[in-house]
Design a protein around this motif. Sequence first.
Motif, PDB file in Angstrom:
ATOM      1  N   ILE A 174      -5.948   5.839  -0.898  1.00  0.00           N
ATOM      2  CA  ILE A 174      -5.042   6.954  -1.197  1.00  0.00           C
ATOM      3  C   ILE A 174      -4.845   7.171  -2.705  1.00  0.00           C
ATOM      4  CG2 ILE A 174      -2.654   7.788  -0.926  1.00  0.00           C
ATOM      5  CD1 ILE A 174      -4.005   7.891   1.734  1.00  0.00           C
ATOM      6  N   TYR A 175      -4.924   8.413  -3.101  1.00  0.00           N
ATOM      7  CA  TYR A 175      -4.627   8.887  -4.471  1.00  0.00           C
ATOM      8  C   TYR A 175      -5.441   8.174  -5.562  1.00  0.00           C
ATOM      9  CZ  TYR A 175      -0.574  11.045  -2.169  1.00  0.00           C
ATOM     10  OH  TYR A 175       0.236  11.764  -1.332  1.00  0.00           O
ATOM     11  N   GLY A 176      -6.541   7.548  -5.182  1.00  0.00           N
ATOM     12  CA  GLY A 176      -7.401   6.940  -6.196  1.00  0.00           C
ATOM     13  C   GLY A 176      -7.302   5.443  -6.295  1.00  0.00           C
ATOM     14  N   GLU A 177      -6.431   4.835  -5.447  1.00  0.00           N
ATOM     15  CA  GLU A 177      -6.306   3.362  -5.481  1.00  0.00           C
ATOM     16  C   GLU A 177      -7.091   2.748  -4.319  1.00  0.00           C
ATOM     17  OE1 GLU A 177      -2.373   1.494  -6.016  1.00  0.00           O
ATOM     18  OE2 GLU A 177      -2.959   0.254  -4.311  1.00  0.00           O
ATOM     19  N   PRO A 178      -8.044   1.851  -4.612  1.00  0.00           N
ATOM     20  CA  PRO A 178      -8.810   1.276  -3.511  1.00  0.00           C
ATOM     21  C   PRO A 178      -7.959   0.396  -2.603  1.00  0.00           C
ATOM     22  CG  PRO A 178      -9.500   0.348  -5.623  1.00  0.00           C
ATOM     23  CD  PRO A 178      -8.443   1.356  -5.932  1.00  0.00           C
ATOM     24  N   CYS A 179      -8.276   0.416  -1.321  1.00  0.00           N
ATOM     25  CA  CYS A 179      -7.592  -0.460  -0.354  1.00  0.00           C
ATOM     26  C   CYS A 179      -7.980  -1.914  -0.614  1.00  0.00           C
ATOM     27  CB  CYS A 179      -8.032  -0.128   1.070  1.00  0.00           C
ATOM     28  SG  CYS A 179      -7.537   1.475   1.644  1.00  0.00           S
ATOM     29  N   ASP A 180      -7.151  -2.805  -0.098  1.00  0.00           N
ATOM     30  CA  ASP A 180      -7.423  -4.239  -0.168  1.00  0.00           C
ATOM     31  C   ASP A 180      -8.498  -4.536   0.887  1.00  0.00           C
ATOM     32  OD1 ASP A 180      -7.257  -6.911  -0.614  1.00  0.00           O
ATOM     33  OD2 ASP A 180      -5.237  -7.164   0.207  1.00  0.00           O
ATOM     34  N   MET A 181      -9.772  -4.454   0.478  1.00  0.00           N
ATOM     35  CA  MET A 181     -10.864  -4.418   1.460  1.00  0.00           C
ATOM     36  C   MET A 181     -11.210  -5.776   2.070  1.00  0.00           C
ATOM     37  SD  MET A 181     -11.496  -1.304   2.014  1.00  0.00           S
ATOM     38  CE  MET A 181     -12.848  -1.507   3.152  1.00  0.00           C
ATOM     39  N   ALA A 235     -12.285  10.077   0.531  1.00  0.00           N
ATOM     40  CA  ALA A 235     -12.192  11.468   0.065  1.00  0.00           C
ATOM     41  C   ALA A 235     -11.669  11.568  -1.370  1.00  0.00           C
ATOM     42  CB  ALA A 235     -11.279  12.264   0.998  1.00  0.00           C
ATOM     43  N   GLU A 236     -10.761  10.640  -1.732  1.00  0.00           N
ATOM     44  CA  GLU A 236     -10.020  10.796  -2.995  1.00  0.00           C
ATOM     45  C   GLU A 236     -10.413   9.756  -4.043  1.00  0.00           C
ATOM     46  OE1 GLU A 236      -5.968  10.285  -1.699  1.00  0.00           O
ATOM     47  OE2 GLU A 236      -5.993  12.092  -0.466  1.00  0.00           O
ATOM     48  N   ILE A 237     -11.543   9.117  -3.906  1.00  0.00           N
ATOM     49  CA  ILE A 237     -11.718   7.844  -4.622  1.00  0.00           C
ATOM     50  C   ILE A 237     -13.016   7.711  -5.421  1.00  0.00           C
ATOM     51  CG2 ILE A 237     -12.746   6.660  -2.623  1.00  0.00           C
ATOM     52  CD1 ILE A 237      -9.999   4.919  -4.355  1.00  0.00           C
ATOM     53  N   HIS A 238     -13.658   8.816  -5.760  1.00  0.00           N
ATOM     54  CA  HIS A 238     -14.947   8.730  -6.452  1.00  0.00           C
ATOM     55  C   HIS A 238     -14.866   7.815  -7.671  1.00  0.00           C
ATOM     56  CE1 HIS A 238     -14.307  12.592  -4.534  1.00  0.00           C
ATOM     57  NE2 HIS A 238     -15.608  12.725  -4.367  1.00  0.00           N
ATOM     58  N   GLY A 239     -15.601   6.728  -7.627  1.00  0.00           N
ATOM     59  CA  GLY A 239     -15.724   5.873  -8.807  1.00  0.00           C
ATOM     60  C   GLY A 239     -14.807   4.667  -8.828  1.00  0.00           C
ATOM     61  N   ALA A 240     -13.852   4.571  -7.887  1.00  0.00           N
ATOM     62  CA  ALA A 240     -12.944   3.417  -7.909  1.00  0.00           C
ATOM     63  C   ALA A 240     -13.671   2.175  -7.405  1.00  0.00           C
ATOM     64  CB  ALA A 240     -11.731   3.688  -7.031  1.00  0.00           C
ATOM     65  N   PRO A 245      14.666   5.189 -16.108  1.00  0.00           N
ATOM     66  CA  PRO A 245      15.263   4.400 -15.020  1.00  0.00           C
ATOM     67  C   PRO A 245      15.104   5.097 -13.670  1.00  0.00           C
ATOM     68  CG  PRO A 245      16.861   4.820 -16.795  1.00  0.00           C
ATOM     69  CD  PRO A 245      15.653   5.642 -17.099  1.00  0.00           C
ATOM     70  N   GLY A 246      14.820   4.308 -12.655  1.00  0.00           N
ATOM     71  CA  GLY A 246      14.778   4.845 -11.283  1.00  0.00           C
ATOM     72  C   GLY A 246      13.398   5.246 -10.806  1.00  0.00           C
ATOM     73  N   LEU A 247      12.471   5.496 -11.732  1.00  0.00           N
ATOM     74  CA  LEU A 247      11.133   5.900 -11.294  1.00  0.00           C
ATOM     75  C   LEU A 247      10.326   4.678 -10.851  1.00  0.00           C
ATOM     76  CD1 LEU A 247       9.978   8.476 -14.029  1.00  0.00           C
ATOM     77  CD2 LEU A 247      11.108   8.918 -11.839  1.00  0.00           C
ATOM     78  N   THR A 248       9.517   4.828  -9.819  1.00  0.00           N
ATOM     79  CA  THR A 248       8.570   3.768  -9.445  1.00  0.00           C
ATOM     80  C   THR A 248       7.166   4.271  -9.749  1.00  0.00           C
ATOM     81  OG1 THR A 248      10.026   3.188  -7.618  1.00  0.00           O
ATOM     82  CG2 THR A 248       7.816   2.246  -7.561  1.00  0.00           C
ATOM     83  N   LEU A 249       6.488   3.566 -10.639  1.00  0.00           N
ATOM     84  CA  LEU A 249       5.122   3.938 -11.013  1.00  0.00           C
ATOM     85  C   LEU A 249       4.157   2.975 -10.331  1.00  0.00           C
ATOM     86  CD1 LEU A 249       5.739   4.526 -14.828  1.00  0.00           C
ATOM     87  CD2 LEU A 249       5.957   6.164 -12.971  1.00  0.00           C
ATOM     88  N   PHE A 250       2.912   3.375 -10.231  1.00  0.00           N
ATOM     89  CA  PHE A 250       1.914   2.544  -9.531  1.00  0.00           C
ATOM     90  C   PHE A 250       0.732   2.280 -10.444  1.00  0.00           C
ATOM     91  CE2 PHE A 250       4.518   4.452  -6.349  1.00  0.00           C
ATOM     92  CZ  PHE A 250       4.663   3.478  -5.376  1.00  0.00           C
ATOM     93  N   PRO A 251       0.893   1.350 -11.390  1.00  0.00           N
ATOM     94  CA  PRO A 251      -0.233   1.045 -12.283  1.00  0.00           C
ATOM     95  C   PRO A 251      -1.370   0.353 -11.523  1.00  0.00           C
ATOM     96  CG  PRO A 251       1.654  -0.375 -12.766  1.00  0.00           C
ATOM     97  CD  PRO A 251       2.065   0.509 -11.646  1.00  0.00           C
ATOM     98  N   GLU A 252      -2.494   0.250 -12.212  1.00  0.00           N
ATOM     99  CA  GLU A 252      -3.668  -0.374 -11.603  1.00  0.00           C
ATOM    100  C   GLU A 252      -3.357  -1.811 -11.169  1.00  0.00           C
ATOM    101  OE1 GLU A 252      -7.985   0.542 -12.932  1.00  0.00           O
ATOM    102  OE2 GLU A 252      -7.065  -0.814 -14.368  1.00  0.00           O
ATOM    103  N   LYS A 253      -3.851  -2.189  -9.989  1.00  0.00           N
ATOM    104  CA  LYS A 253      -3.587  -3.541  -9.484  1.00  0.00           C
ATOM    105  C   LYS A 253      -4.695  -4.493  -9.954  1.00  0.00           C
ATOM    106  CE  LYS A 253      -0.597  -2.244  -5.912  1.00  0.00           C
ATOM    107  NZ  LYS A 253      -0.529  -0.851  -6.225  1.00  0.00           N
ATOM    108  N   PRO A 254      -4.397  -5.805 -10.006  1.00  0.00           N
ATOM    109  CA  PRO A 254      -5.445  -6.755 -10.379  1.00  0.00           C
ATOM    110  C   PRO A 254      -6.647  -6.604  -9.451  1.00  0.00           C
ATOM    111  CG  PRO A 254      -3.336  -7.875 -10.012  1.00  0.00           C
ATOM    112  CD  PRO A 254      -3.136  -6.446  -9.645  1.00  0.00           C
ATOM    113  N   ASP A 255      -7.822  -6.857  -9.956  1.00  0.00           N
ATOM    114  CA  ASP A 255      -9.056  -6.799  -9.154  1.00  0.00           C
ATOM    115  C   ASP A 255      -9.469  -5.400  -8.722  1.00  0.00           C
ATOM    116  OD1 ASP A 255      -9.746  -9.420  -9.186  1.00  0.00           O
ATOM    117  OD2 ASP A 255      -8.650  -9.935  -7.359  1.00  0.00           O
ATOM    118  N   THR A 256      -8.777  -4.382  -9.226  1.00  0.00           N
ATOM    119  CA  THR A 256      -9.195  -3.022  -8.845  1.00  0.00           C
ATOM    120  C   THR A 256      -9.457  -2.189 -10.088  1.00  0.00           C
ATOM    121  OG1 THR A 256      -6.996  -2.020  -8.838  1.00  0.00           O
ATOM    122  CG2 THR A 256      -7.702  -3.045  -6.786  1.00  0.00           C
ATOM    123  N   PHE A 257     -10.307  -1.200  -9.901  1.00  0.00           N
ATOM    124  CA  PHE A 257     -10.542  -0.167 -10.907  1.00  0.00           C
ATOM    125  C   PHE A 257     -10.107   1.114 -10.209  1.00  0.00           C
ATOM    126  CE2 PHE A 257     -13.235   3.121 -12.820  1.00  0.00           C
ATOM    127  CZ  PHE A 257     -13.109   2.854 -14.174  1.00  0.00           C
TER     128      PHE A 257
END
Length: 371
Positions: A136-143, A162-167, A272-284
Motif C-alpha cells: 500500500i502507498y509504496g511501502e512493501p509488505c513484510d514478505m 499496483a502502487e509499488i514500482h521500484g520498492a 504535534p499529533g501527526l503520524t508519519l510513516f517513514p521508511e522501515k528497516p530492510d525496505t526501500f
Amino acid sequence: MKKEYPPIKIRVCEPDLSNLEIEYVTEAIKNNYVSGFAPPVKRFEKEFAEKFGMKHAIAVNSGGSALFIVLKALGVKEGDEVIMPSFTMVASPAAASHCGAIPVFVDSSEQSFNMDPKKIEEKITPRTKAIMPVHIYGEPCDMDPIMEIAKKHNLHVVEDAAEIHGAKYKGKMAGTFGIAGCFSLFANKIISSGEGGVILTNDDSLANALNHMKSYDFNDDMHFWHKTVAFNLRYPALNAALGSAQLKRFDELVGKRRTNAQYYINGLKDVPGLTLFPEKPDTFSVFWMFGLLAPKRDELMDFLAENGIETRTFFIPMHRQPVYQHLQKDERFPWADHYGDNGLYLPSSSQLTSEQKDEVVGKIKEFYQKA
Ligand SMILES: Cc1ncc(COP(=O)(O)O)c(C=O)c1O
C-alpha cells in the motif's frame, strides 16, 4: 450540497511526461503502431521484465485486469477464497469476485497500512486458494512471513503491486515474490501510461495461459481457433510506447517520489499529533503517495482545499463497503478503520516543486496553529 472550492493550485497527483514520451509515441504513430499486437507492446514487456529481473512481463489494459486474469488462470473459481487486506483499493477484492471467489479480509498492522502477517493464518480454510498481499502507498509488505505461510499451506501468492514500482523488501523488488506480481500503469502511478497493467511471473505455463487469456485465446497455429472463452484485455501500442519512455526514466521517477517524502517528513515531523510513516528497516519504499494520519482529518482537508491544495482521504476499508459488508459477521478491523478514518495523502506528483511542498507544509502548520 457539495462545497465549492477555489481552483486547485496543487494537484494530488499528475502524470510526469517529458519530451521522451512525445518522441516514443510519435515514433509509434509514424510506424502505424497502434494495436495491442504491434511491436511497442512486446518491446515494453521485454523492458519491464528486464527491469525487474523476471522472465515474463505480460501487459494488459489495467492493473485490475492483471489481478483478475492471474486469479482466473490459476484456477480460482466459485466458492474459493482469496485472503487479502481490508485496507486496499476495490480492484483487489473485485479480482476475486469476478472469478466467483470470496475475498477474505485481514486487518492492517499497528505499524503499517499493509496486511498484518500475524493475522493471516487464522483466515485459512480448506477453500483458500491464494494470498494477495497489497503493497500500500509504496511501502512493501513484510514478505518473509507471508511467503512462509503460503508455503506451509501450499497457497499461491499473487502480489497486488499496483502502487509499488521500484520498492524493495530486503533488497528484492516488490512484485517479484509471488507466482505473479500485478502492477498498474494508471495516470497517477509512478510509471504510468494513462491506463494499463503488467503481470510479472517466472512461471512459463502461467505466462502462456495469460497471453492467451488476455487476447481471446487465439490459437498459435490456427488464428481463428479457440479452445477457451477468453477476453480482450490487450494493452494498446500507443500506451506501450508511453510506458517504454517512462521505464527509461524509472530511477528518476522513483527518486523524485522519495525526495518528496523526505521533504514532507522533515517539514512535518515536529507537528504535534501527526503520524508519519517513514521508511522501515530492510525496505526501500517508493512513497507512491505520501500518507499520514492527522487529527481533525476532514477539517484539515477542507482547509487545504480552500487554499487550492488537493488531497485525498485514505481508502475506505473493504469490510465497510456496501458491496462487501455482508461478508463480515461480528469481525472487527480496528487498524484498517483507524487508517481509513484518519488518513489522508498529500500532493505527491514527481514534478512537485520545493515551493509547492513548502506551501503544503506551511498550510498544514497554519491549520494546527489555529486549531
Ligand atoms: C492497490 C491497487 N490495486 C489495484 C489497482 C487497480 O489498478 P487499475 O486502476 O490500473 O485497474 C489500484 C489502482 O489504483 C490500486 O491502487
